[in-house]
Write a protein that holds these residues in place. Structure first.
Motif, PDB file in Angstrom:
ATOM      1  N   GLU A 216       0.872  -1.162   0.000  1.00 13.50           N
ATOM      2  CA  GLU A 216       0.000   0.000   0.000  1.00 13.50           C
ATOM      3  C   GLU A 216       0.914   1.217   0.000  1.00 13.50           C
ATOM      4  OE1 GLU A 216      -3.673   2.127   2.433  1.00 13.50           O
ATOM      5  OE2 GLU A 216      -2.424   0.647   3.450  1.00 13.50           O
ATOM      6  N   VAL A 217       0.799   2.063  -1.024  1.00 16.72           N
ATOM      7  CA  VAL A 217       1.768   3.130  -1.244  1.00 16.72           C
ATOM      8  C   VAL A 217       1.182   4.484  -0.859  1.00 16.72           C
ATOM      9  CG1 VAL A 217       3.323   4.191  -2.907  1.00 16.72           C
ATOM     10  CG2 VAL A 217       2.710   1.784  -3.153  1.00 16.72           C
ATOM     11  N   LEU A 218       1.854   5.148   0.063  1.00 14.41           N
ATOM     12  CA  LEU A 218       1.528   6.514   0.438  1.00 14.41           C
ATOM     13  C   LEU A 218       2.593   7.422  -0.159  1.00 14.41           C
ATOM     14  CD1 LEU A 218       0.162   8.805   2.033  1.00 14.41           C
ATOM     15  CD2 LEU A 218       1.445   8.057   4.053  1.00 14.41           C
ATOM     16  N   VAL A 219       2.216   8.247  -1.129  1.00 16.71           N
ATOM     17  CA  VAL A 219       3.152   9.146  -1.809  1.00 16.71           C
ATOM     18  C   VAL A 219       3.161  10.486  -1.086  1.00 16.71           C
ATOM     19  CG1 VAL A 219       3.763  10.231  -3.997  1.00 16.71           C
ATOM     20  CG2 VAL A 219       2.641   7.992  -3.990  1.00 16.71           C
ATOM     21  N   VAL A 220       4.362  10.955  -0.734  1.00 20.32           N
ATOM     22  CA  VAL A 220       4.479  12.220  -0.006  1.00 20.32           C
ATOM     23  C   VAL A 220       5.398  13.172  -0.773  1.00 20.32           C
ATOM     24  CG1 VAL A 220       4.078  11.117   2.231  1.00 20.32           C
ATOM     25  CG2 VAL A 220       6.426  11.399   1.401  1.00 20.32           C
ATOM     26  N   PRO A 221       5.222  14.483  -0.605  1.00 14.33           N
ATOM     27  CA  PRO A 221       6.071  15.462  -1.301  1.00 14.33           C
ATOM     28  C   PRO A 221       7.546  15.281  -0.963  1.00 14.33           C
ATOM     29  CG  PRO A 221       4.138  16.530  -0.375  1.00 14.33           C
ATOM     30  CD  PRO A 221       4.142  15.138   0.163  1.00 14.33           C
ATOM     31  N   ALA A 222       8.402  15.714  -1.876  1.00 20.16           N
ATOM     32  CA  ALA A 222       9.852  15.524  -1.728  1.00 20.16           C
ATOM     33  C   ALA A 222      10.398  16.194  -0.478  1.00 20.16           C
ATOM     34  CB  ALA A 222      10.566  16.072  -2.965  1.00 20.16           C
ATOM     35  N   GLY A 223       9.765  17.257  -0.026  1.00 20.61           N
ATOM     36  CA  GLY A 223      10.264  17.994   1.127  1.00 20.61           C
ATOM     37  C   GLY A 223       9.794  17.462   2.465  1.00 20.61           C
ATOM     38  N   THR A 224       9.063  16.359   2.486  1.00 24.65           N
ATOM     39  CA  THR A 224       8.583  15.787   3.744  1.00 24.65           C
ATOM     40  C   THR A 224       9.770  15.398   4.620  1.00 24.65           C
ATOM     41  OG1 THR A 224       6.646  14.903   2.581  1.00 24.65           O
ATOM     42  CG2 THR A 224       7.115  14.011   4.769  1.00 24.65           C
ATOM     43  N   ASP A 225       9.738  15.815   5.890  1.00 24.02           N
ATOM     44  CA  ASP A 225      10.891  15.576   6.756  1.00 24.02           C
ATOM     45  C   ASP A 225      10.890  14.170   7.331  1.00 24.02           C
ATOM     46  OD1 ASP A 225       9.625  15.664   9.648  1.00 24.02           O
ATOM     47  OD2 ASP A 225       8.780  17.363   8.561  1.00 24.02           O
ATOM     48  N   ALA A 226      12.046  13.762   7.840  1.00 20.21           N
ATOM     49  CA  ALA A 226      12.233  12.400   8.332  1.00 20.21           C
ATOM     50  C   ALA A 226      11.349  12.087   9.524  1.00 20.21           C
ATOM     51  CB  ALA A 226      13.705  12.180   8.693  1.00 20.21           C
ATOM     52  N   GLU A 227      11.142  13.052  10.414  1.00 21.86           N
ATOM     53  CA  GLU A 227      10.330  12.804  11.600  1.00 21.86           C
ATOM     54  C   GLU A 227       8.889  12.476  11.231  1.00 21.86           C
ATOM     55  OE1 GLU A 227      11.518  12.375  14.603  1.00 21.86           O
ATOM     56  OE2 GLU A 227      13.481  12.690  13.663  1.00 21.86           O
ATOM     57  N   THR A 228       8.361  13.174  10.234  1.00 16.27           N
ATOM     58  CA  THR A 228       6.995  12.895   9.774  1.00 16.27           C
ATOM     59  C   THR A 228       6.898  11.479   9.225  1.00 16.27           C
ATOM     60  OG1 THR A 228       6.592  15.229   9.258  1.00 16.27           O
ATOM     61  CG2 THR A 228       5.175  13.610   8.180  1.00 16.27           C
ATOM     62  N   ILE A 229       7.899  11.074   8.438  1.00 15.58           N
ATOM     63  CA  ILE A 229       7.896   9.735   7.852  1.00 15.58           C
ATOM     64  C   ILE A 229       8.059   8.668   8.930  1.00 15.58           C
ATOM     65  CG2 ILE A 229       9.135   8.186   6.283  1.00 15.58           C
ATOM     66  CD1 ILE A 229       9.822  10.688   4.606  1.00 15.58           C
TER      67      ILE A 229
END
Length: 380
Positions: A216-229
């Motif tokens: 299941e793929v959640l695509v996030v913007p390139a600028g998403t920070d590591a803590e959020t991920i």
């Protein structure tokens, strides 16, 4: 309609527009694929580039909405030898010319694409300008010299998604970035592998291939920070393809460094270059790049040769990587350049080519299942 292509080194090529008046500039590159021009047009990795097709007859099977790789045409201009205005294909829903006109992209034909390709192979990828209004060679050459170079430019910001999304009914379903804080964001947690994909210019077929492999793929913007991920607790992390020079993307490299070892990582194309930078390596610009569907790559683990689809102008310099942790897995048989690497300690691997290639070749499609198996082993 008469047109002229001028390169920064002074070489010019007379041609004509099959999409009406216009002017466009960008890095001029060539692609050796015989089919798949619609996928090429919509591949975000081509942002800022004017693509020349070496196959002489283009447009003969029209265009189909199901074959796009992003939400719009990404190339700066399209250069071909001969345009076919009467497509013959049961899947066709329109002509290539109409498709380009709707996307406000200049299409050029009657250009000696063989001479242009030979010139690029000899001189390297060059900046250029095409115009139907300014046919003065000296003027166009000066305009070509003024086109921003690929080196040092962050093109990812132009192509990454503005909001995160899941893939639903064969298209993106966007939602607010605030929802990334919801611990129940995953729909199939426990039934599918939860994978966060960093979008540096991701192709839609990559998402389809990951889903077919049980993700299941959640695509996030390139600028998403590591803590959020990290807060999303993904079982896998995917680093996508994308355009331009990887070295200016320091924000992405910093994020990847913080994610190493958190979950298995799989990178493709620009994703491999960014992984290489995160592991302490450096990248370099290839003279005229690898673009086309006929690149031979050897898998050093199996000894098999795969015919691959590629689209990149930069690459990881293997000599700059730590040989103890960074293992060479694939090489290009044309020039022995780096095509794949892995780091077993942090469960990360990447390839420089496109295993998801649509319409093909499909020799490397196994890599998506390989990623799923790495995730399964990590979960176990």
């Amino acid at each position: 309609m008469k047109a002229l292509l001028a390169l920064e080194d002074g070489r010019t090529f007379p041609c004509r527009s099959f999409t009406g008046p216009g002017e466009a500039g960008g890095e001029v590159v060539f692609n050796t694929s015989m089919t798949g021009y619609q996928e090429i047009l919509t591949d975000p990795s081509y942002s800022g580039q004017m693509v020349t097709m070496t196959y002489p007859l283009i447009g003969n099977y029209g265009v189909c909405p199901e074959d796009v790789e992003s939400d719009r045409i990404q190339v700066a201009a399209f250069i071909i030898k001969e345009y076919q205005d009467f497509p013959s294909n049961f899947r066709s829903r329109g002509t290539l010319a109409d498709y380009l006109i709707k996307g406000h992209i200049l299409g050029i034909e009657d250009l000696d694409t063989r001479a242009l390709t030979r010139h690029i192979r000899k001189s390297g990828a060059l900046r250029g300008v095409i115009s139907t209004s300014d046919l003065d060679p000296a003027s166009l050459v000066e305009k070509a010299k003024a086109v921003p170079p690929m080196e040092g430019a962050d093109l990812v910001g132009k192509v990454t998604c503005k909001k995160p999304y899941f893939w639903k009914y064969n298209q993106p379903e966007y939602f607010s970035a605030d929802k990334l804080k919801d611990p129940l964001i995953w729909h199939f947690r426990g039934k599918k592998h939860s994978v966060v994909a960093l979008d540096f210019g991701i192709k839609y077929n990559i998402i389809r291939c990951l889903e077919r492999a049980g993700c299941e793929v959640l695509v996030v913007p390139a600028g998403t920070d590591a803590e959020t991920i990290k807060a999303l607790k993904p079982e896998g992390i995917f680093l996508s393809n994308g355009p331009g020079d990887p070295e200016p993307l320091t924000y992405a490299v910093d994020t990847i460094k913080q994610l190493l070892g958190i979950a298995p990582i799989f990178g493709i194309c620009l994703g491999m270059q960014l992984l290489g930078l995160a592991m302490g390596g450096k990248t370099l610009k290839i003279k005229f790049g690898h673009r086309g569907g006929n690149q031979p790559v050897k898998n050093l683990d199996t000894g098999r040769v795969e015919i691959t689809s590629q689209n990149h102008g930069f690459a990881v310099d293997l000599n700059t990587l730590d040989k103890e942790n960074s293992i060479l897995t694939h090489i290009n048989l044309n020039e022995d350049s780096l095509e794949g690497l892995k780091n077993d300690e942090v469960r990360a691997f990447a390839v420089q080519y496109h295993p998801e290639a649509s319409p093909g070749p499909h020799d490397a499609a196994y890599l998506f299942n390989q990623f799923a198996k790495v995730i399964e082993h990590a979960k176990a």
